[in-house]
Design an enzyme around this catalytic site. Structure first.
Site, PDB file in Angstrom:
ATOM      1  N   GLY A 295       0.987  -1.132   0.159  1.00 56.63           N
ATOM      2  CA  GLY A 295      -0.029  -0.170  -0.015  1.00 56.63           C
ATOM      3  C   GLY A 295       0.792   1.280   0.007  1.00 56.63           C
TER       4      GLY A 295
ATOM      5  N   LYS B 246       6.339  21.914 -10.305  1.00 53.14           N
ATOM      6  CA  LYS B 246       7.928  21.435 -10.621  1.00 53.14           C
ATOM      7  C   LYS B 246       7.980  21.759 -12.023  1.00 53.14           C
ATOM      8  CE  LYS B 246      10.980  17.880 -11.360  1.00 53.14           C
ATOM      9  NZ  LYS B 246      11.076  16.358 -11.497  1.00 53.14           N
TER      10      LYS B 246
ATOM     11  N   PRO C 175      14.262  21.908 -18.195  1.00 51.54           N
ATOM     12  CA  PRO C 175      13.001  22.525 -18.135  1.00 51.54           C
ATOM     13  C   PRO C 175      11.745  21.616 -18.823  1.00 51.54           C
ATOM     14  CG  PRO C 175      13.831  23.920 -19.458  1.00 51.54           C
ATOM     15  CD  PRO C 175      14.748  22.885 -19.226  1.00 51.54           C
TER      16      PRO C 175
ATOM     17  N   VAL D 200       1.240 -10.186   4.736  1.00 46.24           N
ATOM     18  CA  VAL D 200       1.325 -11.277   3.936  1.00 46.24           C
ATOM     19  C   VAL D 200       2.508 -12.297   4.410  1.00 46.24           C
ATOM     20  CG1 VAL D 200       1.627 -12.222   1.510  1.00 46.24           C
ATOM     21  CG2 VAL D 200       0.270 -10.417   1.693  1.00 46.24           C
TER      22      VAL D 200
ATOM     23  N   GLY E 215      10.889   7.541 -10.520  1.00 48.46           N
ATOM     24  CA  GLY E 215      10.131   6.246  -9.759  1.00 48.46           C
ATOM     25  C   GLY E 215       8.714   6.272 -10.121  1.00 48.46           C
TER      26      GLY E 215
HETATM   27  P1  FAD Z   1       6.956   1.085  -0.844  1.00 45.08           P
HETATM   28  O1  FAD Z   1       6.361   2.720  -0.549  1.00 45.08           O
HETATM   29  O2  FAD Z   1       7.933   0.636  -0.185  1.00 45.08           O
HETATM   30  O3  FAD Z   1       5.633   0.375  -0.428  1.00 45.08           O
HETATM   31  C1  FAD Z   1       5.749  -1.116  -0.005  1.00 45.08           C
HETATM   32  C2  FAD Z   1       4.466  -1.438   0.568  1.00 45.08           C
HETATM   33  O4  FAD Z   1       4.483  -2.737   0.680  1.00 45.08           O
HETATM   34  C3  FAD Z   1       4.135  -0.901   2.030  1.00 45.08           C
HETATM   35  O5  FAD Z   1       2.615  -0.796   1.965  1.00 45.08           O
HETATM   36  C4  FAD Z   1       4.274  -2.220   3.001  1.00 45.08           C
HETATM   37  O6  FAD Z   1       3.496  -2.043   4.203  1.00 45.08           O
HETATM   38  C5  FAD Z   1       3.945  -3.416   2.064  1.00 45.08           C
HETATM   39  N1  FAD Z   1       4.589  -4.622   2.191  1.00 45.08           N
HETATM   40  C6  FAD Z   1       5.822  -5.151   2.481  1.00 45.08           C
HETATM   41  N2  FAD Z   1       5.655  -6.421   2.883  1.00 45.08           N
HETATM   42  C7  FAD Z   1       4.644  -6.669   3.152  1.00 45.08           C
HETATM   43  C8  FAD Z   1       4.035  -7.719   3.698  1.00 45.08           C
HETATM   44  N3  FAD Z   1       4.737  -8.846   3.831  1.00 45.08           N
HETATM   45  N4  FAD Z   1       2.593  -7.880   3.698  1.00 45.08           N
HETATM   46  C9  FAD Z   1       1.786  -6.881   3.338  1.00 45.08           C
HETATM   47  N5  FAD Z   1       2.416  -5.668   2.726  1.00 45.08           N
HETATM   48  C10 FAD Z   1       3.692  -5.666   2.753  1.00 45.08           C
HETATM   49  N6  FAD Z   1      10.145   8.570  -7.183  1.00 45.08           N
HETATM   50  C11 FAD Z   1       9.535   9.464  -8.016  1.00 45.08           C
HETATM   51  O7  FAD Z   1       8.924   9.746  -8.903  1.00 45.08           O
HETATM   52  N7  FAD Z   1      10.173  11.012  -7.542  1.00 45.08           N
HETATM   53  C12 FAD Z   1      11.194  11.170  -6.440  1.00 45.08           C
HETATM   54  O8  FAD Z   1      11.526  12.200  -6.213  1.00 45.08           O
HETATM   55  C13 FAD Z   1      11.774   9.904  -5.874  1.00 45.08           C
HETATM   56  N8  FAD Z   1      12.500  10.042  -4.762  1.00 45.08           N
HETATM   57  C14 FAD Z   1      13.033   9.077  -4.346  1.00 45.08           C
HETATM   58  C15 FAD Z   1      14.186   8.910  -3.321  1.00 45.08           C
HETATM   59  C16 FAD Z   1      14.614   7.798  -2.840  1.00 45.08           C
HETATM   60  C17 FAD Z   1      15.796   7.692  -2.031  1.00 45.08           C
HETATM   61  C18 FAD Z   1      13.826   6.537  -3.358  1.00 45.08           C
HETATM   62  C19 FAD Z   1      14.401   5.335  -2.500  1.00 45.08           C
HETATM   63  C20 FAD Z   1      13.089   6.438  -4.057  1.00 45.08           C
HETATM   64  C21 FAD Z   1      12.265   7.714  -4.507  1.00 45.08           C
HETATM   65  N9  FAD Z   1      11.510   7.473  -5.516  1.00 45.08           N
HETATM   66  C22 FAD Z   1      10.951   8.743  -6.011  1.00 45.08           C
HETATM   67  C23 FAD Z   1      10.632   6.220  -5.874  1.00 45.08           C
HETATM   68  C24 FAD Z   1       9.429   6.173  -5.088  1.00 45.08           C
HETATM   69  O9  FAD Z   1       9.608   6.495  -3.658  1.00 45.08           O
HETATM   70  C25 FAD Z   1       8.795   4.908  -5.268  1.00 45.08           C
HETATM   71  O10 FAD Z   1       8.450   4.533  -6.659  1.00 45.08           O
HETATM   72  C26 FAD Z   1       7.184   5.001  -4.741  1.00 45.08           C
HETATM   73  O11 FAD Z   1       7.365   5.547  -3.330  1.00 45.08           O
HETATM   74  C27 FAD Z   1       6.646   3.512  -4.883  1.00 45.08           C
HETATM   75  O12 FAD Z   1       7.184   2.839  -3.790  1.00 45.08           O
HETATM   76  P2  FAD Z   1       6.270   1.421  -3.693  1.00 45.08           P
HETATM   77  O13 FAD Z   1       4.941   1.651  -3.393  1.00 45.08           O
HETATM   78  O14 FAD Z   1       6.746   0.360  -4.753  1.00 45.08           O
HETATM   79  O15 FAD Z   1       6.873   0.783  -2.417  1.00 45.08           O
END
Ligand code: FAD
Length: 516
Positions: free
Chosen positions: A10, A75, A93, A199, A362
């Protein structure tokens, strides 16, 4: 009918996926999203690409609906500081490159004998950003052509269909946690089943396909298609299905980040409507202005810098405002899964792949993956064609962005530390060396950049090459035989337009304050 979608995770990826498919398929799809109450989200991801507006449009959301709820700002560019040398800055830009008699204006700029500022000479936006202005007037009207020509007629197209047809003048910056919260409400109100639980097990049938996931308190959750949005853990795709992960660490060494969320009086500070990437001894620091705080972080390579040193540098960079703010240290898994869709499991978000956030890609990857999954959505026949098309397009986008990011380091003139010197000798992706050789003679165009859709038009490459300053570029010889008059008039028109905009546009902070 194949219509049971189970999303595990999530974060931004999970909730964007749930919201999009509800908006796309309504009651004809049954969506369950399960997220852990114990494992947090990555907690960063605040700056975007301009194409993200199509995502909100698809959901039927207007800026006034979601921006105030997410402390969002505009932005207009990425601002690069100190990449050429300390004290130098330039913008990449969101602004369509003008062309004159078939040649990009930057080519004419090289021909006339470059000044120190291709961006301010060839685009209008850099001066708008320098002055801290909003691209919209207080009544909501957008600055005029050529930025948005035809934008309205193109609603409903995917991002790749938009490419090259128009360049919207801005993207958004927002609080990632607030966006996930906003989208949770959006999705649940439209019928997504939301389960907070861990999970613990991914169940595979005899063919190796996922039959369900077992949770700690809600038993088994069954479905047809499983979307792995578990972040860097990639519990379904990489762990359960054992899909190999292709690391990019040989070409992009930054593997760590430390982030701070720093409360600020934005009215007093003002909003520079862009994301700033300030080069450091072993990486770079991002600065993202939001309503009420800035998001900032140091992206670095742990082979060159310890987490303690990175945090100390970041705190010094931000100053006293960060004194009481807790730091978030993050290990980044850089690269992509060999295939992001295997059997009945699709990974979206960090579980699929990630490159350092230098060009804020990302969330763009997530949006692109969602659009491609909607386009290639399977039926009971599970045609391998859908999977193949999807996997190819995900791989191309990520490999293309990787190449673009590597170019930043190769082209940066800076070489004052081992980190920057090594950037010039490290392996680079296949094909990039030949392309750079070509670009030294002929600026990038659609024929010479990475050959598949990856979200970055040729003008983006020009900006990086011209701004970073480490690669010598030549104008097209044809310009020596061409009439320079029309190009001179275009440069003059840009100066005029810049002056007019400075007199009429409101301050970015004032625009958002009125919106709130
Ligand atoms: P996460 O946010 O890690 O979510 C993972 C989810 O999985 C959580 O809800 C967690 O609870 C769930 N989960 C994990 N294990 C289990 C389990 N066993 N059971 C149930 N649920 C579980 N993107 C941009 O577009 N612009 C930016 O400026 C940018 N800056 C960034 C800077 C950094 C340093 C990093 C690391 C990333 C950045 N990103 C950026 C990327 C962006 O943060 C991610 O693409 C975005 O937040 C998506 O993350 P996610 O949902 O894939 O993972």
């Amino acid at each position: 009918m194949l219509n049971r979608l189970v999303i595990v995770g999530g974060g931004t990826a999970g909730w964007m996926t749930a919201s999009y498919f509800k908006a796309a398929f309504g009651d004809r799809i049954d969506i369950t999203l399960v997220e852990s109450g114990n494992v947090g989200t990555v907690g960063v991801g605040e700056a975007t690409f301009s194409d993200i507006r199509h995502f909100f449009e698809f959901l039927g959301l207007k800026e006034k609906d979601w921006m105030p709820a997410c402390n969002a700002t505009y932005k207009l560019a990425v601002r690069f500081e100190n990449w050429r040398e300390k004290g130098h800055s330039f913008y990449h830009p969101f602004e369509q490159m003008r062309s004159v008699n078939g040649f990009p204006l930057t080519d004419w700029w090289l021909h006339k004998g470059p000044t120190d500022q291709f961006d301010r000479d060839c685009f209008v936006m850099p001066s708008v950003i320098d002055a801290g202005l909003s691209p919209r007037h207080l009544d909501g009207t957008l600055i005029d052509q050529p930025f948005v020509e035809g934008a309205d007629e193109m609603q409903g197209l995917t991002m790749s269909e938009h490419q090259g047809k128009t360049q919207f003048p801005y993207a958004y910056q927002f609080e990632a946690a607030l966006l996930a919260k906003y989208l949770t409400t959006y999705a649940v109100e439209r019928g997504v089943t939301h389960i907070t639980d861990d999970v613990e097990k991914v169940n595979l049938d005899e063919r190796g396909w996922i039959s369900g996931v077992t949770t700690a308190q809600h038993g088994d959750i069954e479905g047809d298609l499983f979307v792995d949005c578990t972040g860097f853990r990639a519990l379904l795709l990489n762990k359960a299905l054992e899909v190999p992960f292709i690391s990019y660490s040989d070409t992009l060494p930054n593997d760590s980040a430390v982030a701070l969320q720093v409360p600020q009086d934005m009215k007093a500070r003002g909003i520079l409507p862009c994301t700033t990437a300030t080069a450091q001894d072993a990486g770079w620091i991002w600065t993202i202005p939001l309503m009420g705080r800035i998001g900032t972080g140091y992206v670095y390579a742990k082979d060159y810098l310890s987490p303690e040193e990175a945090e100390r540098t970041l705190r010094e960079f931000v100053g006293p405002a960060a004194a009481d703010v807790e730091a978030n240290h993050i290990r980044m898994r850089i690269g992509r899964s060999e295939n992001s869709w295997v059997n009945n499991c699709v990974a979206i978000g960090l579980s699929s792949g990630f490159v350092e956030p230098l060009e804020s890609t990302g969330i763009f990857f997530i949006h692109h993956a969602i659009e491609q999954l909607a386009k290639n959505f399977p039926d009971e026949s599970w045609s391998p064609v859908h999977r193949q098309l999807y996997n190819d397009s995900i791989a191309h986008v990520m490999d293309g962005v990787r190449e673009f990011l590597v170019l930043h380091y190769v082209a940066a003139k800076r070489n004052d530390t081992q980190y920057w010197r090594d950037a010039k000798t490290r392996r680079i992706p296949d094909g990039l060396a030949e392309r750079i050789e070509m670009w030294k003679t002929q600026l990038p165009d659609t024929e010479t950049v990475f050959p598949y859709y990856h979200g970055l038009p040729p003008y983006s490459y020009m900006c990086i090459l011209l701004g970073m300053g480490g690669i010598e570029l030549k104008p097209s010889p044809a310009l020596a035989l061409s009439d320079p008059g029309p190009a001179e008039r275009e440069f003059a028109a840009i100066r005029d337009k810049t002056r007019r905009l400075a007199e009429t546009l409101p301050r970015a902070y004032d625009y958002f304050a009125a919106q709130h």
